[in-house]
Motif scaffolding. Structure first.
Motif, PDB file in Angstrom:
ATOM      1  N   GLY A  42     -32.753   3.931 -23.587  1.00 41.43           N
ATOM      2  CA  GLY A  42     -31.612   3.359 -24.253  1.00 41.43           C
ATOM      3  C   GLY A  42     -30.988   4.413 -25.152  1.00 41.43           C
ATOM      4  O   GLY A  42     -31.495   5.532 -25.276  1.00 41.43           O
ATOM      5  N   ASN A  43     -29.886   4.081 -25.781  1.00 41.51           N
ATOM      6  CA  ASN A  43     -29.199   5.034 -26.637  1.00 41.51           C
ATOM      7  C   ASN A  43     -30.051   5.423 -27.845  1.00 41.51           C
ATOM      8  O   ASN A  43     -30.573   4.565 -28.551  1.00 41.51           O
ATOM      9  CB  ASN A  43     -27.879   4.449 -27.130  1.00 41.51           C
ATOM     10  N   VAL A  74     -31.807  11.319 -26.597  1.00 42.32           N
ATOM     11  CA  VAL A  74     -31.226  11.443 -25.260  1.00 42.32           C
ATOM     12  C   VAL A  74     -30.340  12.691 -25.198  1.00 42.32           C
ATOM     13  O   VAL A  74     -30.421  13.488 -24.260  1.00 42.32           O
ATOM     14  CB  VAL A  74     -30.418  10.184 -24.889  1.00 42.32           C
ATOM     15  N   ILE A  75     -29.502  12.884 -26.208  1.00 41.08           N
ATOM     16  CA  ILE A  75     -28.656  14.076 -26.244  1.00 41.08           C
ATOM     17  C   ILE A  75     -29.522  15.322 -26.384  1.00 41.08           C
ATOM     18  O   ILE A  75     -29.264  16.354 -25.731  1.00 41.08           O
ATOM     19  CB  ILE A  75     -27.631  13.971 -27.380  1.00 41.08           C
ATOM     20  N   LEU A 117     -25.315   6.380 -23.039  1.00 31.67           N
ATOM     21  CA  LEU A 117     -25.453   7.821 -22.893  1.00 31.67           C
ATOM     22  C   LEU A 117     -25.853   8.235 -21.484  1.00 31.67           C
ATOM     23  O   LEU A 117     -25.842   9.426 -21.178  1.00 31.67           O
ATOM     24  CB  LEU A 117     -26.473   8.361 -23.902  1.00 31.67           C
ATOM     25  N   PHE A 118     -26.211   7.279 -20.639  1.00 30.75           N
ATOM     26  CA  PHE A 118     -26.495   7.630 -19.246  1.00 30.75           C
ATOM     27  C   PHE A 118     -25.220   7.677 -18.412  1.00 30.75           C
ATOM     28  O   PHE A 118     -25.243   8.057 -17.248  1.00 30.75           O
ATOM     29  CB  PHE A 118     -27.478   6.631 -18.614  1.00 30.75           C
ATOM     30  N   ASN A 170     -29.884   4.575 -15.790  1.00 27.83           N
ATOM     31  CA  ASN A 170     -29.758   3.345 -16.556  1.00 27.83           C
ATOM     32  C   ASN A 170     -31.103   2.627 -16.570  1.00 27.83           C
ATOM     33  O   ASN A 170     -31.593   2.211 -15.518  1.00 27.83           O
ATOM     34  CB  ASN A 170     -28.683   2.465 -15.913  1.00 27.83           C
ATOM     35  N   PRO A 171     -31.724   2.446 -17.732  1.00 26.55           N
ATOM     36  CA  PRO A 171     -33.040   1.785 -17.760  1.00 26.55           C
ATOM     37  C   PRO A 171     -32.996   0.330 -17.345  1.00 26.55           C
ATOM     38  O   PRO A 171     -34.044  -0.274 -17.093  1.00 26.55           O
ATOM     39  CB  PRO A 171     -33.484   1.934 -19.221  1.00 26.55           C
ATOM     40  N   ALA A 172     -31.803  -0.258 -17.250  1.00 31.81           N
ATOM     41  CA  ALA A 172     -31.690  -1.649 -16.813  1.00 31.81           C
ATOM     42  C   ALA A 172     -31.784  -1.786 -15.299  1.00 31.81           C
ATOM     43  O   ALA A 172     -31.864  -2.908 -14.777  1.00 31.81           O
ATOM     44  CB  ALA A 172     -30.368  -2.246 -17.294  1.00 31.81           C
TER      45      ALA A 172
END
Length: 504
Positions: A58-59, A63-64, A195-196, A81-83
């Motif tokens: 997730g954000n 991640v960056i 962020l993905f 996307n983790p979803a």
């Protein structure tokens, strides 16, 4: 290496200044440099140069940091996307053949079950990794031409494809952003989107400008307002549906948005009424951004004070002029350039274009020819050189040989105060080939009135453009970038109309 230079420049200019921020951590440029080098050292140890690294999270600021570390290590980040379901993640992994993964705890458990033996790193622990040794073992990140990310499309029109992005593309986009948006060093930017997604390049653009990127874990109108207030955000990028929700939130009355100067918006058309309300109630300038992942991100922009005339087609959206480093042309179906004012397909060229779709040469050849990317958007250039977008080519409805643009119908239906959102899709007709059907989300369940909507269309549209059906839905399904999920709506329309025997 572009991304390494971005981090190094921020470190040299003001090491104690804030580079990244979220609800968990504040990261200075000094800490960012340390974290990036620490993770890059780990990746150099575990992952061969040029290999792919899955990033499932997730954000969060890490991640960056992970994207920057992958670039420094000479490996390719593959945001996921983790979803997504295990099947969907498995399909991406089968394609890119990852050599490692960086993920949040929940995703680490999933990945461990899906891919036993794959080296895994907990993204939450990047800040605790041991400092990297000064010697990188002779292994540095790649050149500007080397792939640095594979960004998967949102699949609104079919199977998701991996867009191969190199550092030259990120460099060009950042330079064009500096020229056309002009964030000052230290500008505080809010990243409210995932962020993905390909829009992450806008966050990287603000880092390149020496700004502070604030990362929202996930968008909620209340959370967005709180972040704008608490972090004294100056620039923010939101899709129109986010803007609407923020304006409808009671907390807006007490939020302090005095620092907010510029609201950037894209991914979907911004209705004129919504734009005017945002300017008045938020006290900001608005700047339109038209982008495409395959084009490197933002490619066309409409400056806040640009003078815009009447649209060539009702519902058409003016997106401005090509950004620095991008050229644009309008062509017919045969690829021939058409005169100003003629609707055709938007094509762009420049150093920001993708290298291609990962392992999809046929799909790449369909959109990239002679250095030009066919965006599959329909539009025109007016006499003042402004670009207007009418619709997606795949969304065009052909009724009895006549072009019907969903945007034109949606524009008319949005004039109703009872309509909160609307999307028009085609259904098959044995007589006309295709006819339009409107999915309407009313402001309240009892506000839906098909006769009122039909009346608007009778008054505002030629007969062949009028929808055959008005179908109420609670909400219009949209992807994380705010784009309507039209394929699913087309399937739903088919079931509700064609399979029920109500053939138009």
């Amino acid at each position: 290496m572009w991304l390494k230079h971005v981090v190094r420049r921020g470190l040299d200019r003001d090491p104690g200044a804030l580079a990244l921020r979220d609800g968990r951590r504040d990261v200075s440029w000094r800490q960012l440099h340390r974290d990036v080098e620490a993770l890059a050292a780990l990746l150099r140890r575990d992952v061969p140069r040029g290999s792919r690294v899955l990033v499932l999270s997730g954000n969060r600021v890490e991640v960056i940091e992970t994207y920057l570390a992958c670039a420094a290590a000479g490996v390719v980040a593959v945001p996921v996307n983790p979803a997504l379901t295990d099947r969907e993640i498995g399909a991406i992994a089968e394609s890119v053949e990852p050599a490692a993964a960086v993920a949040e705890a929940e995703s680490l458990t999933r990945l461990g079950g899906l891919f036993p033996g794959l080296p895994l790193t907990d993204i939450a622990g990047i800040g605790e990794l041991p400092d990297a040794a000064a010697d990188s073992g002779g292994r540095e990140g790649g050149s500007l031409a080397d792939p640095v990310m594979i960004l998967h499309t949102s699949a609104t029109t079919g199977t998701a494809k991996g867009v191969v992005v190199d550092q030259r593309s990120l460099q060009l986009n950042a330079l064009s952003w500096l020229a056309d948006v002009a964030p000052r060093p230290g500008t505080v930017f809010l990243n409210a989107g995932p962020l993905f997604h390909g829009s992450v390049v806008i966050a990287l653009d603000h880092l390149a400008a020496g700004g502070t990127v604030c990362v929202l874990d996930r968008f909620t109108p209340q959370g967005c307002l709180a972040a704008l207030d608490r972090w004294e955000v100056e620039h923010a990028f939101l899709v129109p549906s986010m803007v609407r929700l923020v304006l409808d939130t009671r907390a807006l009355a007490t939020a302090d948005l005095g620092a907010l100067r510029l609201l950037l918006h894209g991914a979907a058309p911004m209705p004129a009424e919504l734009a005017a309300e945002a300017r008045e109630r938020l006290g900001v300038e608005l700047q339109t951004i038209f982008g495409i992942t395959e084009g490197g991100g933002p490619v066309v922009s409409l400056a806040p004070h640009a003078q815009v005339g009447e649209p060539p087609v009702p519902g058409a959206v003016c997106v401005g002029q090509p950004m620095l480093g991008t050229e644009l042309r309008i062509t017919d179906s045969e690829g021939r350039e058409v005169p100003a004012g003629t609707i055709g397909e938007l094509q762009v060229t420049g150093d920001g274009l993708m290298q291609g779709y990962w392992k999809r040469p046929e799909a790449t050849a369909e959109v990239l020819r002679d250095g030009w990317l066919n965006t599959h958007d329909l539009g025109c250039v007016d006499g003042n050189g402004l670009v207007w977008v009418v619709d997606r080519r795949n969304d065009l409805i052909l009724r009895g040989g006549q072009n019907v643009y969903p945007a034109e119908i949606e524009y008319v239906l949005r004039q109703s105060p009872s309509v909160a959102d609307v999307v028009v899709v085609p259904v098959v007709s044995p007589i006309w080939g295709q006819i339009p059907v409107a999915f309407v989300a009313p402001v309240t369940p009892d506000a839906f009135d098909a006769s009122e909507l039909l009346g608007l269309c009778v008054d505002g549209l030629a007969a062949y453009k009028r929808p055959s059906h008005f179908l109420p839905v609670e909400t219009i399904p949209r992807n994380p970038a705010g784009k309507a999920l039209r394929p699913g709506l087309r399937e739903l329309a088919h079931r509700l109309i064609i399979e029920s025997g109500d053939t138009p």
